[in-house]
Design an enzyme around this catalytic site. Structure first.
Site, PDB file in Angstrom:
ATOM      1  N   LEU A 266      10.793  25.031 -83.903  1.00  0.00           N
ATOM      2  CA  LEU A 266       9.950  24.996 -85.095  1.00  0.00           C
ATOM      3  C   LEU A 266       9.709  23.559 -85.567  1.00  0.00           C
ATOM      4  O   LEU A 266       9.095  23.351 -86.613  1.00  0.00           O
ATOM      5  CB  LEU A 266      10.606  25.806 -86.219  1.00  0.00           C
ATOM      6  CG  LEU A 266      10.817  27.288 -85.914  1.00  0.00           C
ATOM      7  CD1 LEU A 266      11.434  28.008 -87.106  1.00  0.00           C
ATOM      8  CD2 LEU A 266       9.524  27.968 -85.524  1.00  0.00           C
ATOM      9  N   SER A 267      10.182  22.590 -84.791  1.00  0.00           N
ATOM     10  CA  SER A 267       9.984  21.193 -85.172  1.00  0.00           C
ATOM     11  C   SER A 267       8.512  20.812 -85.295  1.00  0.00           C
ATOM     12  O   SER A 267       8.144  20.055 -86.195  1.00  0.00           O
ATOM     13  CB  SER A 267      10.691  20.278 -84.171  1.00  0.00           C
ATOM     14  OG  SER A 267      12.093  20.438 -84.238  1.00  0.00           O
ATOM     15  N   LYS A 316      20.545  17.021 -74.594  1.00  0.00           N
ATOM     16  CA  LYS A 316      21.197  16.142 -75.564  1.00  0.00           C
ATOM     17  C   LYS A 316      22.223  15.198 -74.940  1.00  0.00           C
ATOM     18  O   LYS A 316      22.411  14.081 -75.418  1.00  0.00           O
ATOM     19  CB  LYS A 316      21.868  16.977 -76.660  1.00  0.00           C
ATOM     20  CG  LYS A 316      20.885  17.593 -77.639  1.00  0.00           C
ATOM     21  CD  LYS A 316      21.615  18.218 -78.810  1.00  0.00           C
ATOM     22  CE  LYS A 316      20.648  18.724 -79.862  1.00  0.00           C
ATOM     23  NZ  LYS A 316      21.350  19.240 -81.059  1.00  0.00           N
ATOM     24  N   GLY A 386      32.487  27.842 -82.217  1.00  0.00           N
ATOM     25  CA  GLY A 386      31.605  27.310 -81.191  1.00  0.00           C
ATOM     26  C   GLY A 386      32.045  25.934 -80.737  1.00  0.00           C
ATOM     27  O   GLY A 386      32.771  25.229 -81.456  1.00  0.00           O
ATOM     28  N   GLY A 388      29.597  23.915 -78.691  1.00  0.00           N
ATOM     29  CA  GLY A 388      28.405  23.330 -78.082  1.00  0.00           C
ATOM     30  C   GLY A 388      27.981  22.043 -78.748  1.00  0.00           C
ATOM     31  O   GLY A 388      28.782  21.365 -79.399  1.00  0.00           O
ATOM     32  N   GLY A 389      26.684  21.700 -78.607  1.00  0.00           N
ATOM     33  CA  GLY A 389      26.186  20.436 -79.115  1.00  0.00           C
ATOM     34  C   GLY A 389      26.306  20.295 -80.617  1.00  0.00           C
ATOM     35  O   GLY A 389      26.717  19.239 -81.117  1.00  0.00           O
ATOM     36  N   ALA A 390      25.940  21.343 -81.365  1.00  0.00           N
ATOM     37  CA  ALA A 390      26.046  21.277 -82.823  1.00  0.00           C
ATOM     38  C   ALA A 390      27.496  21.142 -83.255  1.00  0.00           C
ATOM     39  O   ALA A 390      27.824  20.359 -84.161  1.00  0.00           O
ATOM     40  CB  ALA A 390      25.418  22.524 -83.445  1.00  0.00           C
ATOM     41  N   ARG A 410      34.200  31.074 -77.701  1.00  0.00           N
ATOM     42  CA  ARG A 410      34.362  32.190 -76.764  1.00  0.00           C
ATOM     43  C   ARG A 410      34.810  31.694 -75.399  1.00  0.00           C
ATOM     44  O   ARG A 410      35.324  32.466 -74.600  1.00  0.00           O
ATOM     45  CB  ARG A 410      33.047  32.965 -76.668  1.00  0.00           C
ATOM     46  CG  ARG A 410      32.790  33.841 -77.885  1.00  0.00           C
ATOM     47  CD  ARG A 410      31.392  34.383 -77.941  1.00  0.00           C
ATOM     48  NE  ARG A 410      30.412  33.346 -78.245  1.00  0.00           N
ATOM     49  CZ  ARG A 410      29.132  33.572 -78.518  1.00  0.00           C
ATOM     50  NH1 ARG A 410      28.683  34.813 -78.522  1.00  0.00           N
ATOM     51  NH2 ARG A 410      28.310  32.580 -78.782  1.00  0.00           N
ATOM     52  N   TYR A 473      19.265  28.809 -88.448  1.00  0.00           N
ATOM     53  CA  TYR A 473      18.253  28.712 -89.510  1.00  0.00           C
ATOM     54  C   TYR A 473      17.148  29.752 -89.399  1.00  0.00           C
ATOM     55  O   TYR A 473      16.273  29.815 -90.271  1.00  0.00           O
ATOM     56  CB  TYR A 473      17.643  27.307 -89.547  1.00  0.00           C
ATOM     57  CG  TYR A 473      16.921  26.870 -88.293  1.00  0.00           C
ATOM     58  CD1 TYR A 473      15.609  27.254 -88.046  1.00  0.00           C
ATOM     59  CD2 TYR A 473      17.560  26.048 -87.364  1.00  0.00           C
ATOM     60  CE1 TYR A 473      14.956  26.841 -86.902  1.00  0.00           C
ATOM     61  CE2 TYR A 473      16.904  25.634 -86.216  1.00  0.00           C
ATOM     62  CZ  TYR A 473      15.603  26.027 -85.997  1.00  0.00           C
ATOM     63  OH  TYR A 473      14.945  25.622 -84.866  1.00  0.00           O
TER      64      TYR A 473
END
Length: 532
Positions: A266-267, A316, A386, A388-390, A410, A473
């Site tokens: 959505l960027s 990333k 989690g 991952g990247g975030a 997980r 989001y």
């Protein structure tokens, strides 16, 4: 009586625009925006004419009438009588992606009849161009289609088409590699004959949006996004309202997002809205870049003079090899989500960390008036779901603010690796509900659209004293956020973080303070009931 739009022979970068009931003017395109030709493919004459009128009411200046979609006998004079704007007449065979089922002689007769009736443009494939001679003021588009690939020698192919008495050369080929976009756009820029070059498929989307930037007289769009007439074709509404194609010219600054897949991003919505709001001559484009094509794409971006990129999955971490410089936060996180092209430098940044931590600090300050002003995170504990990247960006920020951090993923191996990297603690995924923490942060995709009835955390373990932060989001009110609100927890939504990180990117891209309220409103409208 059939209306005739009187036109002169025009130059290779020009296109015709209707100015009155029976006249059109020439629009010069070398330094100005170009038009969108909207393709209409309907089975009945009255539906074609109704859509034609509707499109002109919406601002369309040129439409393509696809005769091959009309069922039964085609009445060209009926379609052209009292037409509200100039038209391109096209009748495509199955091998060029069309639906015409009659004989070739019947198809050629329709094309000749359209010219005799005064159509402004007629689209002719290479093999029939010589069989349909020039007549009157109708301009000839000599076209080529390849639904499998983008041919290696585009200049040679273009020269062959241009030699067939072409006013405009049109090439529509399948993009199998992001580099195909650069080859096609370069062809448009360097051509001596007016050229429309489009790469099909989602990899080819940039060529559709940037055609005018490189000198094409117009690009193509479809009447509605659910009725695309070619792979990857965008809707007229998208081209007008999302990318503001009418305002793109040779001076427009280029930005974008790279990912694979790309359709979920959505960027473009929020960055293009910000450019529009501040009157910045820029456009932000989605680039689908497969992992194997990343290094080549960065080189192509320099040639295209792209000024900045947002970076997301799966690039990333791997994009670091294509950069000349990485800022300290991105280096510490070992992930880049923003790239700025600054002269010879290709610089990587990470705005996720600061956006997340600023969101947490603000929420804590609002929840606890007695929290330390400098570091409201001091003395807090956090459970991060989690790895991952975030999660990497957030754990890095939490540990720099001395937050006791526990990670549950997980995949236990990934949680262990992240915990070891930043001095945190890892637990099994099944043990996550037993961890006592002041802050709960979801960095998994659990709860993301369309799986909106899922949550990564058992609501029975939520406490009113907790701050719950969900990085998802879309939707903003995930099931986790709803459960947290019912338990009177303080919450931070993914929209808050997403807008903050995008605002930081915008500042890096343009040097301007981002219109965060505008970006937030657009994001909420996009993920709400009203969608493009």
């Amino acid at each position: 009586m059939i209306k005739v739009f009187v036109i002169d022979r025009v130059g290779p970068r020009d296109a015709i625009v209707r100015t009155g009931p029976n006249s059109i003017r020439i629009r010069q395109h070398r330094r100005q925006a170009t038009m969108i030709c909207v393709s209409i493919g309907r089975g009945r004459h009255r539906h074609v004419m109704a859509e034609h009128r509707h499109l002109v009411e919406q601002g369309a200046e040129l439409v393509e009438l696809r005769l091959d979609y009309i069922k039964g006998e085609v009445n060209v004079r009926r379609l052209l009588h009292e037409r509200p704007c100039p038209v391109i007449i096209t009748c495509r065979r199955a091998r060029e992606g069309g639906k015409f089922s009659g004989t070739e002689d019947e198809r050629l007769m329709l094309l000749r009849s359209s010219i005799a009736a005064g159509a402004e443009y007629v689209d002719l494939e290479e093999d029939v161009a010589a069989s349909v001679p020039r007549y009157g003021a109708t301009r000839r588009i000599i076209s080529y289609h390849d639904f499998r690939k983008t041919p290696d020698n585009l200049p040679r192919l273009h020269a062959r088409l241009a030699a067939m008495d072409a006013d405009i050369v049109k090439l529509a080929t399948m993009a199998n590699h992001p580099h195909d976009n650069l080859r096609m756009l370069s062809l448009i820029r360097d051509a001596k004959v007016s050229t429309i070059g489009l790469c099909m498929g989602d990899i080819g989307t940039p060529s559709r949006i940037l055609a005018g930037h490189f000198g094409a007289p117009f690009t193509y769009a479809t009447f509605h996004h659910e009725r695309a007439l070619a792979p990857g074709q965008l809707s007229y509404q998208h081209m007008k309202e999302l990318y503001h194609y009418d305002d793109i010219n040779s001076e427009t600054a280029l930005y974008g997002v790279i990912a694979d897949p790309i359709g979920h991003s959505l960027s473009p919505q929020i960055h293009n809205a910000a450019f529009r709001h501040q009157g910045v001559n820029a456009v932000y484009i989605p680039f689908r870049v497969p992992r194997a094509n990343l290094s080549q794409f960065i080189e192509d971006a320099k040639v295209l003079k792209i000024r900045g990129l947002s970076v997301t999955i799966p690039h990333k971490e791997s994009i670091a090899r294509s950069l000349t410089k990485i800022d300290s936060a991105a280096k510490g996180i070992e992930a880049v989500n923003t790239v700025v092209f600054d002269g010879d430098q290709v610089v990587g940044y990470n705005t996720d960390c600061k956006a997340a931590l600023d969101s947490l600090k603000q929420a804590l300050a609002e929840a606890d008036a007695g929290a330390a002003e400098e570091n409201p995170l001091a003395g807090k504990s956090a459970l991060v779901l989690g790895a991952g990247g975030a999660a990497r960006a957030i754990v890095y920020g939490l540990r720099r603010h001395d937050v006791q951090t526990t990670i549950a993923s997980r995949t236990r191996q990934r949680a262990d690796a992240l915990a070891t990297r930043y001095g945190a603690r890892a637990v099994d995924w099944l043990s996550r509900n037993k961890v006592s923490a002041d802050i709960l942060i979801n960095c998994t995709p659990v709860g993301m659209h369309p799986e909106v009835d899922a949550t990564p955390y058992d609501k029975h373990y939520l406490k009113p004293s907790m701050l719950v932060f969900d990085t998802v989001y879309n939707p903003e009110s995930t099931l986790l956020i709803k459960d947290a609100q019912r338990h009177h927890c303080h919450v931070v939504t993914g929209v808050q973080m997403f807008v903050r990180q995008a605002s930081l990117q915008y500042r890096l891209f343009t040097g301007r303070q981002a219109p965060a309220d505008v970006m937030r409103d657009v994001l909420k409208r996009t993920i709400g009931p009203v969608k493009y």
